[in-house]
Design a protein around this motif. Sequence first.
Motif, PDB file in Angstrom:
ATOM      1  N   LEU A  92     -11.480 -39.905 -28.318  1.00 53.75           N
ATOM      2  CA  LEU A  92     -11.443 -40.380 -26.939  1.00 53.75           C
ATOM      3  C   LEU A  92     -12.875 -40.540 -26.466  1.00 53.75           C
ATOM      4  O   LEU A  92     -13.703 -39.657 -26.709  1.00 53.75           O
ATOM      5  CB  LEU A  92     -10.765 -39.371 -26.018  1.00 53.75           C
ATOM      6  CG  LEU A  92      -9.272 -39.186 -26.119  1.00 53.75           C
ATOM      7  CD1 LEU A  92      -8.837 -38.032 -25.221  1.00 53.75           C
ATOM      8  CD2 LEU A  92      -8.565 -40.459 -25.692  1.00 53.75           C
ATOM      9  N   LEU A  93     -13.160 -41.630 -25.801  1.00 51.68           N
ATOM     10  CA  LEU A  93     -14.492 -41.831 -25.260  1.00 51.68           C
ATOM     11  C   LEU A  93     -14.439 -41.632 -23.755  1.00 51.68           C
ATOM     12  O   LEU A  93     -13.812 -42.408 -23.036  1.00 51.68           O
ATOM     13  CB  LEU A  93     -14.997 -43.246 -25.598  1.00 51.68           C
ATOM     14  CG  LEU A  93     -16.446 -43.523 -25.223  1.00 51.68           C
ATOM     15  CD1 LEU A  93     -17.388 -42.551 -25.938  1.00 51.68           C
ATOM     16  CD2 LEU A  93     -16.805 -44.959 -25.580  1.00 51.68           C
ATOM     17  N   HIS A  94     -15.070 -40.544 -23.309  1.00 52.42           N
ATOM     18  CA  HIS A  94     -15.145 -40.266 -21.878  1.00 52.42           C
ATOM     19  C   HIS A  94     -16.426 -40.911 -21.351  1.00 52.42           C
ATOM     20  O   HIS A  94     -17.508 -40.718 -21.907  1.00 52.42           O
ATOM     21  CB  HIS A  94     -15.174 -38.768 -21.610  1.00 52.42           C
ATOM     22  CG  HIS A  94     -15.432 -38.429 -20.188  1.00 52.42           C
ATOM     23  ND1 HIS A  94     -14.465 -38.540 -19.214  1.00 52.42           N
ATOM     24  CD2 HIS A  94     -16.552 -38.037 -19.559  1.00 52.42           C
ATOM     25  CE1 HIS A  94     -14.979 -38.212 -18.053  1.00 52.42           C
ATOM     26  NE2 HIS A  94     -16.246 -37.904 -18.236  1.00 52.42           N
ATOM     27  N   ILE A  95     -16.293 -41.674 -20.257  1.00 49.95           N
ATOM     28  CA  ILE A  95     -17.432 -42.351 -19.641  1.00 49.95           C
ATOM     29  C   ILE A  95     -17.647 -41.763 -18.253  1.00 49.95           C
ATOM     30  O   ILE A  95     -16.735 -41.743 -17.431  1.00 49.95           O
ATOM     31  CB  ILE A  95     -17.183 -43.867 -19.523  1.00 49.95           C
ATOM     32  CG1 ILE A  95     -16.879 -44.463 -20.902  1.00 49.95           C
ATOM     33  CG2 ILE A  95     -18.379 -44.561 -18.871  1.00 49.95           C
ATOM     34  CD1 ILE A  95     -16.348 -45.882 -20.852  1.00 49.95           C
ATOM     35  N   ASN A  96     -18.865 -41.294 -17.995  1.00 51.74           N
ATOM     36  CA  ASN A  96     -19.233 -40.838 -16.657  1.00 51.74           C
ATOM     37  C   ASN A  96     -19.761 -42.066 -15.916  1.00 51.74           C
ATOM     38  O   ASN A  96     -20.920 -42.456 -16.064  1.00 51.74           O
ATOM     39  CB  ASN A  96     -20.286 -39.736 -16.729  1.00 51.74           C
ATOM     40  CG  ASN A  96     -20.629 -39.194 -15.363  1.00 51.74           C
ATOM     41  OD1 ASN A  96     -20.615 -39.911 -14.362  1.00 51.74           O
ATOM     42  ND2 ASN A  96     -20.964 -37.913 -15.325  1.00 51.74           N
ATOM     43  N   PRO A 105     -14.099 -46.576 -12.515  1.00 50.14           N
ATOM     44  CA  PRO A 105     -14.141 -47.201 -13.839  1.00 50.14           C
ATOM     45  C   PRO A 105     -14.061 -48.727 -13.760  1.00 50.14           C
ATOM     46  O   PRO A 105     -13.300 -49.280 -12.973  1.00 50.14           O
ATOM     47  CB  PRO A 105     -12.903 -46.649 -14.536  1.00 50.14           C
ATOM     48  CG  PRO A 105     -12.554 -45.409 -13.800  1.00 50.14           C
ATOM     49  CD  PRO A 105     -12.983 -45.640 -12.379  1.00 50.14           C
ATOM     50  N   LEU A 106     -14.865 -49.363 -14.594  1.00 49.07           N
ATOM     51  CA  LEU A 106     -14.819 -50.822 -14.704  1.00 49.07           C
ATOM     52  C   LEU A 106     -13.953 -51.264 -15.874  1.00 49.07           C
ATOM     53  O   LEU A 106     -13.329 -52.316 -15.828  1.00 49.07           O
ATOM     54  CB  LEU A 106     -16.223 -51.398 -14.895  1.00 49.07           C
ATOM     55  CG  LEU A 106     -17.227 -51.182 -13.783  1.00 49.07           C
ATOM     56  CD1 LEU A 106     -18.528 -51.894 -14.129  1.00 49.07           C
ATOM     57  CD2 LEU A 106     -16.691 -51.668 -12.463  1.00 49.07           C
ATOM     58  N   SER A 123     -16.317 -48.399 -33.622  1.00 51.64           N
ATOM     59  CA  SER A 123     -15.953 -49.647 -32.970  1.00 51.64           C
ATOM     60  C   SER A 123     -15.433 -49.309 -31.576  1.00 51.64           C
ATOM     61  O   SER A 123     -14.612 -48.419 -31.422  1.00 51.64           O
ATOM     62  CB  SER A 123     -14.875 -50.372 -33.778  1.00 51.64           C
ATOM     63  OG  SER A 123     -14.450 -51.525 -33.101  1.00 51.64           O
ATOM     64  N   VAL A 124     -15.940 -50.043 -30.577  1.00 48.70           N
ATOM     65  CA  VAL A 124     -15.523 -49.831 -29.190  1.00 48.70           C
ATOM     66  C   VAL A 124     -15.026 -51.154 -28.627  1.00 48.70           C
ATOM     67  O   VAL A 124     -15.710 -52.173 -28.735  1.00 48.70           O
ATOM     68  CB  VAL A 124     -16.682 -49.287 -28.322  1.00 48.70           C
ATOM     69  CG1 VAL A 124     -16.267 -49.203 -26.859  1.00 48.70           C
ATOM     70  CG2 VAL A 124     -17.134 -47.931 -28.822  1.00 48.70           C
ATOM     71  N   VAL A 125     -13.841 -51.118 -28.031  1.00 48.84           N
ATOM     72  CA  VAL A 125     -13.279 -52.257 -27.334  1.00 48.84           C
ATOM     73  C   VAL A 125     -13.126 -51.860 -25.873  1.00 48.84           C
ATOM     74  O   VAL A 125     -12.571 -50.797 -25.578  1.00 48.84           O
ATOM     75  CB  VAL A 125     -11.903 -52.674 -27.920  1.00 48.84           C
ATOM     76  CG1 VAL A 125     -11.262 -53.754 -27.086  1.00 48.84           C
ATOM     77  CG2 VAL A 125     -12.059 -53.108 -29.369  1.00 48.84           C
ATOM     78  N   LEU A 126     -13.634 -52.696 -24.977  1.00 47.92           N
ATOM     79  CA  LEU A 126     -13.492 -52.435 -23.547  1.00 47.92           C
ATOM     80  C   LEU A 126     -12.440 -53.359 -22.996  1.00 47.92           C
ATOM     81  O   LEU A 126     -12.496 -54.577 -23.179  1.00 47.92           O
ATOM     82  CB  LEU A 126     -14.828 -52.662 -22.826  1.00 47.92           C
ATOM     83  CG  LEU A 126     -15.967 -51.732 -23.252  1.00 47.92           C
ATOM     84  CD1 LEU A 126     -17.250 -52.103 -22.510  1.00 47.92           C
ATOM     85  CD2 LEU A 126     -15.607 -50.272 -23.016  1.00 47.92           C
ATOM     86  N   GLN A 127     -11.462 -52.750 -22.329  1.00 49.07           N
ATOM     87  CA  GLN A 127     -10.402 -53.524 -21.666  1.00 49.07           C
ATOM     88  C   GLN A 127     -10.633 -53.451 -20.171  1.00 49.07           C
ATOM     89  O   GLN A 127     -11.042 -52.427 -19.648  1.00 49.07           O
ATOM     90  CB  GLN A 127      -9.032 -52.920 -21.992  1.00 49.07           C
ATOM     91  CG  GLN A 127      -8.642 -53.060 -23.430  1.00 49.07           C
ATOM     92  CD  GLN A 127      -7.214 -52.580 -23.631  1.00 49.07           C
ATOM     93  OE1 GLN A 127      -6.302 -53.089 -23.017  1.00 49.07           O
ATOM     94  NE2 GLN A 127      -7.052 -51.580 -24.467  1.00 49.07           N
ATOM     95  N   GLY A 128     -10.335 -54.508 -19.500  1.00 46.88           N
ATOM     96  CA  GLY A 128     -10.520 -54.506 -18.064  1.00 46.88           C
ATOM     97  C   GLY A 128     -10.425 -55.904 -17.524  1.00 46.88           C
ATOM     98  O   GLY A 128      -9.974 -56.793 -18.219  1.00 46.88           O
ATOM     99  N   PRO A 129     -10.837 -56.117 -16.321  1.00 43.29           N
ATOM    100  CA  PRO A 129     -11.388 -55.081 -15.439  1.00 43.29           C
ATOM    101  C   PRO A 129     -10.296 -54.141 -14.937  1.00 43.29           C
ATOM    102  O   PRO A 129      -9.140 -54.500 -14.886  1.00 43.29           O
ATOM    103  CB  PRO A 129     -11.985 -55.893 -14.287  1.00 43.29           C
ATOM    104  CG  PRO A 129     -11.214 -57.169 -14.284  1.00 43.29           C
ATOM    105  CD  PRO A 129     -10.797 -57.423 -15.712  1.00 43.29           C
ATOM    106  N   MET A 130     -10.742 -52.946 -14.563  1.00 38.80           N
ATOM    107  CA  MET A 130      -9.808 -51.938 -14.059  1.00 38.80           C
ATOM    108  C   MET A 130      -9.371 -52.341 -12.640  1.00 38.80           C
ATOM    109  O   MET A 130     -10.163 -52.895 -11.889  1.00 38.80           O
ATOM    110  CB  MET A 130     -10.472 -50.563 -14.020  1.00 38.80           C
ATOM    111  CG  MET A 130     -10.870 -50.048 -15.407  1.00 38.80           C
ATOM    112  SD  MET A 130      -9.493 -49.749 -16.524  1.00 38.80           S
ATOM    113  CE  MET A 130      -8.844 -48.261 -15.844  1.00 38.80           C
TER     114      MET A 130
END
Length: 131
Positions: A92-96, A105-106, A123-130
């Motif tokens: 799990l990647l926790h983002i501050n 969160p974005l 590998s990181v995939v960003l889903q969004g926008p939140m």
Amino acid sequence: MITGIGIDAVEIERFAAWHTYPEKQLLKILSAEEIAYCKENPRLSAQRFAVRFATREAFFKAWNSAAPEQYIPFLTCCRSLTLRHNSNGAPLLHINWHILGFNSPLFFPLITLTHTNTTAIASVVLQGPMP
């Protein structure tokens, strides 16, 4: 919707001495929680440091593809992240988000990690926008 993707591979051997680095130096890149986890098993220490560094590189690449107009320095990205495991052991990647300068969160990150005897890959995939 996928808004950013990043991948990084690092040589594990580059991290063989990280367990000897002063905590102050490691805290520029990793969280205290991660440092403790990496050091708790000397046999796996280099591998654990390596995959956490690769995660930061992958996140930085994903961020820059998702939000190229919102530049954030690499070390700021590093300090905003903590790699943890859920109850099943999956990463799990926790983002501050406050460290990154946002009140909420974005993006929602998806992460996958792997390694061989010599290489760690994230590998990181960003889903969004939140919403």
